[in-house]
Motif scaffolding. Structure first.
Motif, PDB file in Angstrom:
ATOM      1  N   GLY A 152      -8.085 -50.225   9.843  1.00  0.00           N
ATOM      2  CA  GLY A 152      -7.889 -49.987   8.422  1.00  0.00           C
ATOM      3  C   GLY A 152      -7.162 -48.706   8.115  1.00  0.00           C
ATOM      4  N   LEU A 153      -6.860 -47.898   9.129  1.00  0.00           N
ATOM      5  CA  LEU A 153      -6.117 -46.660   8.924  1.00  0.00           C
ATOM      6  C   LEU A 153      -4.879 -46.665   9.826  1.00  0.00           C
ATOM      7  N   PRO A 154      -3.816 -47.365   9.414  1.00  0.00           N
ATOM      8  CA  PRO A 154      -2.611 -47.376  10.235  1.00  0.00           C
ATOM      9  C   PRO A 154      -1.999 -45.990  10.318  1.00  0.00           C
ATOM     10  N   ALA A 155      -1.210 -45.785  11.356  1.00  0.00           N
ATOM     11  CA  ALA A 155      -0.585 -44.483  11.546  1.00  0.00           C
ATOM     12  C   ALA A 155       0.321 -44.165  10.373  1.00  0.00           C
ATOM     13  N   PRO A 156       0.341 -42.913   9.912  1.00  0.00           N
ATOM     14  CA  PRO A 156       1.213 -42.537   8.801  1.00  0.00           C
ATOM     15  C   PRO A 156       2.682 -42.724   9.165  1.00  0.00           C
ATOM     16  N   VAL A 157       3.512 -42.923   8.146  1.00  0.00           N
ATOM     17  CA  VAL A 157       4.946 -43.067   8.391  1.00  0.00           C
ATOM     18  C   VAL A 157       5.618 -41.712   8.522  1.00  0.00           C
ATOM     19  N   ALA A 158       4.940 -40.654   8.137  1.00  0.00           N
ATOM     20  CA  ALA A 158       5.494 -39.302   8.224  1.00  0.00           C
ATOM     21  C   ALA A 158       4.465 -38.408   8.900  1.00  0.00           C
ATOM     22  N   PRO A 159       4.883 -37.243   9.376  1.00  0.00           N
ATOM     23  CA  PRO A 159       3.909 -36.303   9.953  1.00  0.00           C
ATOM     24  C   PRO A 159       2.828 -35.946   8.942  1.00  0.00           C
ATOM     25  N   SER A 369      18.612 -32.922   2.737  1.00  0.00           N
ATOM     26  CA  SER A 369      18.151 -34.194   3.281  1.00  0.00           C
ATOM     27  C   SER A 369      16.690 -34.045   3.679  1.00  0.00           C
ATOM     28  N   ALA A 370      15.930 -35.137   3.603  1.00  0.00           N
ATOM     29  CA  ALA A 370      14.512 -35.147   3.918  1.00  0.00           C
ATOM     30  C   ALA A 370      14.267 -35.979   5.164  1.00  0.00           C
ATOM     31  N   THR A 371      13.394 -35.487   6.054  1.00  0.00           N
ATOM     32  CA  THR A 371      13.037 -36.195   7.271  1.00  0.00           C
ATOM     33  C   THR A 371      11.512 -36.248   7.398  1.00  0.00           C
ATOM     34  N   PRO A 372      10.934 -37.465   7.396  1.00  0.00           N
ATOM     35  CA  PRO A 372      11.567 -38.753   7.140  1.00  0.00           C
ATOM     36  C   PRO A 372      11.847 -38.922   5.659  1.00  0.00           C
ATOM     37  N   ASP A 373      12.569 -39.986   5.338  1.00  0.00           N
ATOM     38  CA  ASP A 373      12.909 -40.208   3.922  1.00  0.00           C
ATOM     39  C   ASP A 373      11.968 -41.197   3.260  1.00  0.00           C
ATOM     40  N   THR A 374      10.890 -41.556   3.964  1.00  0.00           N
ATOM     41  CA  THR A 374       9.837 -42.408   3.405  1.00  0.00           C
ATOM     42  C   THR A 374       8.489 -41.790   3.757  1.00  0.00           C
ATOM     43  N   ALA A 375       7.616 -41.639   2.794  1.00  0.00           N
ATOM     44  CA  ALA A 375       6.337 -40.978   3.036  1.00  0.00           C
ATOM     45  C   ALA A 375       5.320 -41.459   2.019  1.00  0.00           C
ATOM     46  N   ALA A 376       4.064 -41.237   2.350  1.00  0.00           N
ATOM     47  CA  ALA A 376       2.956 -41.561   1.458  1.00  0.00           C
ATOM     48  C   ALA A 376       2.322 -40.272   0.968  1.00  0.00           C
ATOM     49  N   PRO A 377       1.513 -40.312  -0.081  1.00  0.00           N
ATOM     50  CA  PRO A 377       0.819 -39.103  -0.527  1.00  0.00           C
ATOM     51  C   PRO A 377       0.049 -38.450   0.613  1.00  0.00           C
ATOM     52  N   GLY A 378       0.180 -37.119   0.716  1.00  0.00           N
ATOM     53  CA  GLY A 378      -0.466 -36.372   1.775  1.00  0.00           C
ATOM     54  C   GLY A 378       0.400 -36.165   2.993  1.00  0.00           C
ATOM     55  N   ASP A 379       1.467 -36.959   3.161  1.00  0.00           N
ATOM     56  CA  ASP A 379       2.360 -36.780   4.298  1.00  0.00           C
ATOM     57  C   ASP A 379       3.214 -35.531   4.110  1.00  0.00           C
ATOM     58  N   VAL A 380       3.658 -34.970   5.225  1.00  0.00           N
ATOM     59  CA  VAL A 380       4.491 -33.780   5.211  1.00  0.00           C
ATOM     60  C   VAL A 380       5.926 -34.170   5.529  1.00  0.00           C
ATOM     61  N   VAL A 381       6.848 -33.705   4.719  1.00  0.00           N
ATOM     62  CA  VAL A 381       8.268 -34.009   4.869  1.00  0.00           C
ATOM     63  C   VAL A 381       9.021 -32.710   5.099  1.00  0.00           C
ATOM     64  N   LYS A 382       9.918 -32.718   6.058  1.00  0.00           N
ATOM     65  CA  LYS A 382      10.745 -31.544   6.307  1.00  0.00           C
ATOM     66  C   LYS A 382      12.087 -31.716   5.601  1.00  0.00           C
ATOM     67  N   VAL A 383      12.482 -30.697   4.872  1.00  0.00           N
ATOM     68  CA  VAL A 383      13.731 -30.711   4.116  1.00  0.00           C
ATOM     69  C   VAL A 383      14.659 -29.662   4.713  1.00  0.00           C
ATOM     70  N   THR A 384      15.865 -30.061   5.009  1.00  0.00           N
ATOM     71  CA  THR A 384      16.878 -29.151   5.536  1.00  0.00           C
ATOM     72  C   THR A 384      18.150 -29.305   4.728  1.00  0.00           C
ATOM     73  N   GLY A 385      18.993 -28.292   4.764  1.00  0.00           N
ATOM     74  CA  GLY A 385      20.265 -28.346   4.048  1.00  0.00           C
ATOM     75  C   GLY A 385      20.884 -26.975   3.952  1.00  0.00           C
ATOM     76  N   PHE A 386      21.730 -26.805   2.954  1.00  0.00           N
ATOM     77  CA  PHE A 386      22.395 -25.526   2.753  1.00  0.00           C
ATOM     78  C   PHE A 386      22.612 -25.313   1.267  1.00  0.00           C
ATOM     79  N   PRO A 434      16.984 -37.813  -1.201  1.00  0.00           N
ATOM     80  CA  PRO A 434      16.199 -38.993  -1.580  1.00  0.00           C
ATOM     81  C   PRO A 434      14.918 -39.096  -0.760  1.00  0.00           C
ATOM     82  N   LEU A 435      13.847 -39.529  -1.413  1.00  0.00           N
ATOM     83  CA  LEU A 435      12.554 -39.725  -0.764  1.00  0.00           C
ATOM     84  C   LEU A 435      11.861 -40.919  -1.408  1.00  0.00           C
ATOM     85  N   ALA A 436      11.558 -41.920  -0.599  1.00  0.00           N
ATOM     86  CA  ALA A 436      10.802 -43.076  -1.073  1.00  0.00           C
ATOM     87  C   ALA A 436       9.325 -42.828  -0.828  1.00  0.00           C
TER      88      ALA A 436
END
Length: 832
Positions: A152-159, A369-386, A434-436
């Protein structure tokens, strides 16, 4: 699934090897035949292999680094395989990228031959491995178990941690930028509804006087400084030494040489600028070194990227040319903050064709840009750019931006200046990554939410020992009320003040009657006014005092009475604590504990923060004596508990309480290395001014229900190392940010696994809502909770309701706070 603990015997080790071999053989046979296998079996097998590799002091894999590496690679291969086909299955089952919450994962593609070969080699290694002896090595607190997702707790799609996303910072969203324009940060997705979003960074550009500053002095802003730079030319990123010489005399108020060598008048910092001090790139607070009474030096790094200039607002491209470097604010004279220079010198910039962020072409000035570009609430997303440089702190520290997550698709415009506000300030928006956002795993997907064991944060004014709920105690208006079989007594607190004086402290409000802030009780069912030997239950209580160092402003001391309140005595303080570092009462294995925060600079502060494991004084079975105890694991479930804390001001910065965990049965505990209450992947602490509960709902799954968090319900399947946000239906009447205000309501888990929500300040009167297990909507509790509502309308609830025996208890205060009302309703009556 809980981490296995094997006995110290050869037979146990051989049995472990045999189980791993059986799992390996089974999974190989299924893979070879292309037969689908349930992911739960694979997880059990991998957990056994990894468990054997980790616990070298107890299994046949002792001392074999190579086999540990093989096990790690095996786990990685299987995890990658599961993610790949889960992604495929999820997309097929949920076209359009909808939520995959609750989907049972199945795999239909066999592993590659390399993975099969690795399994065979690992099996052979296990067969040949020698049986290792036990080594008495204590596990350090930094060791963490491997992740073991539960059904019932699948692995998150993001860190789900900042470290896993490649970011060190956990204290908020800290954006870093280099002098060449590159920026990066990690951000945690809030508890927001699914949909398409985009991440931007922004900064407020304050208004200025306008105009481009000319080289040389600007009249009326200070002394004219003779300025030189070395080197006088170079590429972007060159470190330049700026030397300034002051005049020996000047107008009144200016900085000049003096016979005292400017003692007490020498500034240690000055503002400098690139391409004009009025609207060019600002270097704020550059450190100065005085080599003589009239000569100073400072260093700055030449921009390596485009920068922002004002009036008009624009991006200045990074081009070769001659640019002025200026200095200002050497003295606090009128007009300094307006941006005029007090001296300048020229620098020739030589820009190579290979520079990264020159911004010579429209649209090339910024990007994210965001990595990953798909995440759920509570997931951590890394943003890089200039991005262009906006301002610099010191010599080479670009001023960081703020980040925003905005609803809607990303924009093709990567840099824009917003319309000035009434003060003339302008918002600069940079990037559009973009982030889904997908729906989190639903709480309803858990097999069970019924708590096997639970604990609450903070300090409760209503209590009973879970081992004997027939004896209760609560703080009352004129003392402490104690009830039991055949008696209802009030223990007076009139002698509390003299007991507090024995600690060298004084009550927080000596003009008012002594009133307890929390209570604990020890007593047998037969004890009471007419019980065995006439013995009374032992009551311990916490009272507010002024700490010696006033940090925090108010603290607690713990007292106990053996004679029904006639006299009170301080509870012994464990070594390493102080009387005013008392934290809370707890019950462990049927006994009452008094928990203390360690009395060290890192153990507390004005906002109640503490990351330390509590020090324990444990009452005897009768409650008549106290002795130093140890902080132990709960009787059931993962070894996770609330740590120590210091009371804080709930109307201001609150009071945070840590979450601590152990992976070796309570011998070693780990706790957050960053201040509790900071944002991060998974909870490091809870806001103790709002109700929170830790509950084991299976031997390997822990729930955290935290009313003061933007993530109301979290789950952990790896002993608290990582947490996953669980989705619950919107609570009717609750504010959109889903966070209960301190003292205004909360969320709690009932014994049957239901969630109970209440909010006193909701429109139309107090709100009481119930979410039964596996339900997809809340139901309003109206007539069933009228009795509680009547009590609550007298004044705010003093603390969160508590479950004692078959009833739900609460305590409310009068509007003036002078009177306390305690009541209850049967749990059986709380239903939809």
């Amino acid at each position: 699934m809980r981490r296995r603990h094997y006995k110290d015997s050869r037979e146990a080790d051989e049995a472990s090897v045999g189980r791993v071999q059986e799992d390996l053989a089974y999974i190989l046979s299924k893979r070879a035949a292309s037969v689908q296998t349930d992911t739960t079996l694979e997880e059990r097998m991998v957990a056994r292999v990894m468990g054997a590799a980790r616990s070298g002091n107890r299994t046949a894999l002792h001392g074999s680094t190579r086999r540990k590496d093989d096990a790690a690679r095996l786990s990685g291969l299987l995890s990658h395989h599961r993610r790949q086909h889960t992604r495929d299955d999820g997309q097929a089952a949920h076209p359009g990228g909808g939520s995959r919450a609750g989907t049972r994962r199945r795999h239909y593609v066999p592993l590659a031959s390399a993975a099969a070969l690795l399994l065979v080699l690992l099996a052979i290694g296990l067969v040949l491995a020698p049986i290792g002896g036990r080594h008495h090595t204590r596990r350090p607190s930094t060791v963490q178990p491997a992740k073991k997702p539960a059904i019932g707790l699948p692995a998150p799609v993001a860190p789900t941690s900042f470290s896993a996303a490649g970011c060190r910072q956990r204290l908020g969203t800290t954006i870093t930028q280099s002098m060449n324009g590159d920026l990066s940060f990690c951000t945690q997705v809030g508890d927001i509804s699914p949909g398409q979003y985009h991440i931007v960074v922004d900064q407020l550009l304050l208004t200025g006087k306008g105009g481009v500053a000319k080289p040389g002095a600007t009249p009326g802003t200070g002394p004219a400084v003779e300025l030189t730079v070395a080197p006088a030319s170079g590429p972007p990123g060159t470190t330049v030494t700026v030397t300034g010489r002051l005049p020996a005399s000047g107008p009144p108020g200016t900085l000049v040489a003096s016979p005292l060598g400017m003692a007490g008048n020498k500034p240690g910092h000055a503002d400098m600028c690139w391409d004009g001090c009025r609207d060019g790139l600002q270097y704020q607070g550059v450190a100065l070194t005085w080599t003589s009474p009239t000569t100073f030096q400072g260093r700055l790094v030449i921009p390596g990227a485009a920068w922002i200039e004002r009036h008009p607002d624009r991006v200045a491209p990074l081009r070769s040319g001659t640019y002025p470097i200026g200095v200002q604010c050497l003295t606090n004279v009128p007009g300094c903050a307006g941006g005029g220079t007090e001296g300048s010198a020229a620098f020739q910039l030589l820009v190579p064709a290979t520079v990264k962020h020159a911004c010579l072409v429209a649209g090339s000035c910024a990007g994210l840009s965001a990595t990953p570009d798909t995440a759920a609430p509570g997931d951590v997303v890394k943003v890089t750019g200039f991005a262009p440089l906006v301002s610099v702190i010191g010599s080479n520290g670009p001023f960081v931006f703020q980040s925003e997550l905005e609803r809607g698709p990303s924009s093709s415009t990567q840099l824009r200046f917003a319309t000035p506000n009434m003060t003339g300030a302008v918002n600069l928006y940079i990037g559009s990554a973009p982030l889904a956002v997908i729906a989190p795993v639903s709480l309803a997907n858990l097999p069970s939410t019924k708590p096997l064991a639970e604990s609450t944060d903070g300090l409760s004014p209503v209590t009973a020992n879970p081992a004997n709920t027939s004896v209760m105690a609560w703080c009352s208006t004129n003392g402490i009320t104690v009830t039991g079989p055949g008696y209802h007594l009030v223990f007076p607190t009139s002698s509390v003040r003299s007991a507090i004086s024995q600690t060298g402290l004084s009550e927080a409000d000596p003009s008012a009657p002594s009133s307890c802030a929390g209570v604990g009780v020890m007593g047998n069912a037969g004890q009471g006014a007419g019980g065995v030997g006439g013995a009374l239950p032992v009551v311990a209580a916490a009272f507010s005092v002024f700490p010696a160092d006033q940090n925090p402003m108010v603290a607690l001391v713990a007292l106990a009475t053996l004679n029904g309140g006639k006299t009170w005595s301080p509870i012994p303080v464990p070594h390493g604590a102080s009387a005013d570092s008392f934290s809370s009462f707890a019950y462990s294995h049927g006994r009452l504990e008094a928990l203390f925060a360690q009395s060290s600079p890192s153990s507390g502060g004005g906002n109640g923060i503490s990351g330390q494991v509590p020090l324990v004084e444990e009452a005897s079975a009768s409650g008549t004596t106290w002795q130093a105890g140890s902080f132990s694991c709960p009787a059931t479930g993962p070894c996770i508990r609330f740590g120590a804390y210091r009371p804080g001001n709930c109307a201001m910065n609150g009071s945070f309480q840590s979450i601590v965990r152990s992976y070796d049965g309570g011998r070693e505990w780990s706790y957050p290395s960053t201040p509790p209450g900071s944002s991060g992947a998974g909870p490091s602490a809870v806001q103790a001014c709002a109700p929170a509960t830790l509950a084991a709902v299976s031997p390997g799954t822990e729930l955290l229900v935290a009313s003061g968090s933007p993530y109301l319900v979290d789950a952990s399947t790896d002993s608290g190392s990582t947490w996953q946000v669980l989705g619950i239906p919107p609570i009717p009447g609750l504010s959109p940010d889903k966070t209960f205000l301190p003292g205004n309501g909360g969320l709690m888990l009932l014994p049957d696994g239901s969630l109970l929500a209440w909010e006193q300040g909701s429109p139309g009167g107090p709100l009481w809502e119930l979410l039964t297990p596996h339900a997809d909507r809340w139901c309003a509790l109206t007539s069933l909770m009228r009795r509680a509502d009547r009590a609550a309308t007298q004044g705010p609830l003093r603390s969160s309701p508590v479950v004692i025996g078959p009833n739900l208890w609460w305590q409310a205060s009068s509007a003036s706070g002078a009177l306390l009302t305690t009541g209850h309703v049967p749990l059986a009556s709380i239903r939809c």
